[in-house]
Design an enzyme around this catalytic site. Structure first.
Site, PDB file in Angstrom:
ATOM      1  N   GLY A  17       0.802  -1.222   0.000  1.00 49.04           N
ATOM      2  CA  GLY A  17       0.000   0.000   0.000  1.00 49.04           C
ATOM      3  C   GLY A  17       0.831   1.266   0.000  1.00 49.04           C
ATOM      4  N   HIS A  18       2.176   1.106   0.007  1.00 53.02           N
ATOM      5  CA  HIS A  18       3.070   2.268   0.052  1.00 53.02           C
ATOM      6  C   HIS A  18       3.901   2.379  -1.222  1.00 53.02           C
ATOM      7  CE1 HIS A  18       1.816   2.229   4.141  1.00 53.02           C
ATOM      8  NE2 HIS A  18       2.479   1.125   4.436  1.00 53.02           N
ATOM      9  N   THR A  47      -9.569  26.154 -28.503  1.00 49.93           N
ATOM     10  CA  THR A  47      -9.742  26.091 -29.947  1.00 49.93           C
ATOM     11  C   THR A  47      -9.953  27.476 -30.552  1.00 49.93           C
ATOM     12  OG1 THR A  47     -10.709  23.888 -29.735  1.00 49.93           O
ATOM     13  CG2 THR A  47     -11.109  25.068 -31.793  1.00 49.93           C
ATOM     14  N   HIS A  82      -0.942   4.654   7.265  1.00 51.96           N
ATOM     15  CA  HIS A  82      -1.840   3.504   7.386  1.00 51.96           C
ATOM     16  C   HIS A  82      -3.235   3.959   7.794  1.00 51.96           C
ATOM     17  CE1 HIS A  82       2.254   1.913   8.487  1.00 51.96           C
ATOM     18  NE2 HIS A  82       1.935   1.117   7.486  1.00 51.96           N
ATOM     19  N   ASP A 102     -18.217  23.414 -23.290  1.00 51.77           N
ATOM     20  CA  ASP A 102     -17.669  23.331 -21.939  1.00 51.77           C
ATOM     21  C   ASP A 102     -17.744  24.653 -21.196  1.00 51.77           C
ATOM     22  OD1 ASP A 102     -15.819  24.745 -23.324  1.00 51.77           O
ATOM     23  OD2 ASP A 102     -14.170  23.331 -23.052  1.00 51.77           O
ATOM     24  N   ASP A 111     -16.608  27.744 -21.776  1.00 46.51           N
ATOM     25  CA  ASP A 111     -15.521  28.720 -21.679  1.00 46.51           C
ATOM     26  C   ASP A 111     -15.376  29.611 -22.903  1.00 46.51           C
ATOM     27  OD1 ASP A 111     -14.559  26.907 -23.510  1.00 46.51           O
ATOM     28  OD2 ASP A 111     -12.554  26.775 -22.640  1.00 46.51           O
ATOM     29  N   PRO A 129     -21.827  29.018 -30.215  1.00 40.27           N
ATOM     30  CA  PRO A 129     -21.250  30.146 -29.473  1.00 40.27           C
ATOM     31  C   PRO A 129     -20.126  30.840 -30.228  1.00 40.27           C
ATOM     32  CG  PRO A 129     -21.481  28.208 -28.065  1.00 40.27           C
ATOM     33  CD  PRO A 129     -21.757  27.759 -29.464  1.00 40.27           C
ATOM     34  N   GLY A 130     -19.265  30.064 -30.887  1.00 40.25           N
ATOM     35  CA  GLY A 130     -18.163  30.662 -31.632  1.00 40.25           C
ATOM     36  C   GLY A 130     -18.647  31.508 -32.787  1.00 40.25           C
TER      37      GLY A 130
END
Length: 595
Positions: free
Chosen positions: A59-60, A468, A226, A419, A421, A579-580
């Site tokens: 686990g380490h 883009t 742990h 998305d 933006d 949108p563009g």
């Protein structure tokens, strides 16, 4: 918080054994004894050097099996997840690689189960004629002396440094069992580590009590590897405030209970290790590392900065900071100089889990890790074309303001079909242009030269707009600058010809988007075609508007919108436009409107 889901495995599968098998499949320099979960280096000749062995619970990773290789461990043994291996397993590692004449060093982290099992095997091995020394790593500063008088500090990420230095030190000329063990113990005496995490870890195949995890706006400082609890803090602090607190705990001159190592960071040679506890992305780990380096309470740069996943706790989304005082080790007269210790740390290895690259001391001592950009002085593009600077500025300002006015709608449309933006990206470009106009600098002085102005706008777009949209605008404008610069005079027709060339000989070389594809091309192509064919700016604007409106009914063929269910392309006004396309039309409309 921690991702608490895991892939499903058969109930009878030994997950640790399968993981070790996966490790050796892809690393031909190591071998595995499946029955004992022992990974070993078949090429290390321990008849000529001290054997170095380590181990503990799984686990380490990459601890422990990932550190088997040249200039590192000769063998490592793994228990179940967070559980010490059995004495039988440990003895198998010793018998596989240890040589009775040269002796064996076992490096073990300071946990009760590990100390008992490895200690018992060390005594049994001595009875069989092996010469064995134990080096116990205990570097955690979150555990005070009063808190754990009987057990002591826990072993954390500093274990990796002990492995690496000793792994190369056993090859040195004066390597004797006692002095290498003394070196290991002295390294441990000068190690400090503190951890912080956004959540605990989750174990594959094991039901976890949700009360064990931290809250949505909580973090934890000083937790173990742990799932041992630390101190919860809420709300999640700013990263710089957190790191300042961690350094205070590491150095802790005013905390006698936790002040384990003296540091004079302004003068001492030291090593900085930044460890991914398991679930921190590579990007964020290096981001955190930058903040850690900035927050170092000294201008004395570390001799080495090591950043990787060294000692993890499965998928815990945290990090730890480790400091090793090299100057203190040199003062302890262990028989090795600081330069030698650094050589041991730098020694190349084929161990599959050791990620830091081997660099020379000369490379590490470079004055600066940063270089000046070759783009600080860009070539100035100009032309003999002239335009009315006042009118040109008015048109630019109107175009950018019109875009900003339409940004909320653009963002709303992109939230539905993309998305989200696009509006933000376009607004960033518009604000960058408006800012330069307000500065009244070189940009403003060159407004009478349309080519110089478009070249400057291209640079602003490249710097301020990502995604883009930024790429499409930059390519188109770059070609437009070149095409327009070839013209001998500026007229509506010559500009139309240049705009046409920028589209068909420029942008279309790098994108398959055309009219009907539901992109900004649905606005741009009709505008350009009409302007070249008629020379009529108003007719061109009408064509651009019609093309933009048509995107409400089009199926997306490019970009993120092409992956969205078309049933989502609806609003109260009808279909959602691209949108563009809307953003580009706002620019053209604003510019032409001012003319």
């Amino acid at each position: 918080m921690t991702l608490r889901k895991h892939w499903k495995y058969s109930e009878d599968e030994d997950l640790v054994l399968s993981s070790l098998k996966g490790l050796v499949h892809s690393n031909p320099a190591v071998r595995l004894i499946p029955s004992e979960k022992v990974v070993f280096n078949p090429n290390s000749d321990t008849s000529k050097k001290i054997t170095l062995i380590s181990g503990g619970g799984a686990g380490h990773e990459p601890l422990h099996g990932g550190y088997v290789g040249d200039n590192l461990l000769d063998a490592a043994v793994s228990g179940h997840i967070f559980a010490s291996p059995s004495t039988k397993q440990i003895m198998a590692a010793i018998r596989t690689k240890s040589h009775k004449e040269k002796g064996t060093i076992i490096v073990v982290k300071n946990y009760t189960g590990d100390i008992l099992h490895f200690g018992l095997v060390a005594e049994r091995a001595k009875n069989e004629g092996y010469n064995v020394e134990l080096v116990i790593v205990a570097d955690d500063v979150a555990v005070g002396r009063e808190q754990n008088k009987m057990v002591g500090r826990r072993g954390l990420a500093g274990t990796a440094i002990v492995h690496k230095i000793l792994g190369a030190a056993v090859h040195s000329e004066n390597a004797e069992l006692k002095n290498i063990a003394h070196l290991g113990n002295t390294i441990n005496d000068n190690l400090v580590t503190i951890s912080a995490s956004l959540d605990r870890t989750s174990v594959p195949g094991r039901q976890m009590n949700t009360s064990e995890f931290t809250g949505e706006d909580e973090a934890e400082v000083g937790l173990g590897i742990h799932n041992e609890p630390g101190v919860k803090i809420s709300p999640i602090p700013n990263i710089d405030d957190l790191i300042e607190d961690l350094f205070h705990k590491l150095l802790s001159p005013d905390d006698k209970d936790r002040h384990y190592v003296d540091f004079d960071l302004h003068n001492d040679d030291y090593i900085l290790l930044i460890n991914n506890i398991g679930g921190t992305s590579s990007l964020e780990l290096h981001l955190i590392a930058e903040h850690i380096v900035i927050q170092l309470p000294t201008k004395n740069r570390p001799k080495r900065i090591l950043i990787s996943d060294f000692v993890t706790s499965l998928n815990s989304p945290g990090f730890s900071i480790t400091l090793l005082n090299l100057s203190n080790i040199a003062k302890a007269k262990v028989g090795f100089s600081t330069d030698q210790l650094l050589e041991f740390l730098d020694a190349p290895t084929d161990a599959p889990g050791w990620k830091p690259k081997s660099y020379t001391s000369k490379q590490w001592e470079a004055d600066s890790v940063y270089s000046e950009s070759p783009m600080t002085e860009t070539s100035h593009i100009s032309s003999s074309l002239k335009t009315n600077a006042v009118v040109f500025e008015k048109a630019l300002v109107n175009a950018m303001n019109n875009l900003l006015k339409n940004e909320p709608d653009i963002t709303r449309y992109d939230t539905i079909v993309g998305d989200g933006d696009c509006g933000e990206t376009l607004a960033a470009g518009a604000n960058a242009i408006l800012f330069e106009l307000k500065k009244k600098g070189n940009f403003h002085k060159n407004l009478s030269d349309p080519v110089a102005t478009l070249a400057a706008i291209t640079d602003l777009v490249e710097d301020s707009m990502g995604g883009t949209s930024g790429g499409l605008y930059s390519i188109y404008l770059t070609k437009l600058v070149g095409s327009l610069g070839e013209k001998k005079e500026l007229t509506t027709q010559t500009f139309g010809d240049a705009a046409y060339s920028a589209l068909y000989d420029g942008l279309f070389k790098y994108t398959r988007a055309r009219v009907g594809g539901r992109t900004l091309v649905d606005t741009l192509q009709p505008f350009v075609d009409t302007l070249k064919g008629t020379g009529d700016i108003k007719a061109s604007l009408s064509a651009a508007k019609k093309g933009c409106e048509n995107t409400r009914e089009l199926h997306a063929k490019f970009g993120r919108a092409s992956y969205v269910d078309e049933s989502e392309f609806k609003t109260e006004e009808g279909g959602v436009p691209d949108p563009g396309a809307v953003g580009l039309y706002a620019i053209i409309e604003g510019f032409v409107g001012a003319l």
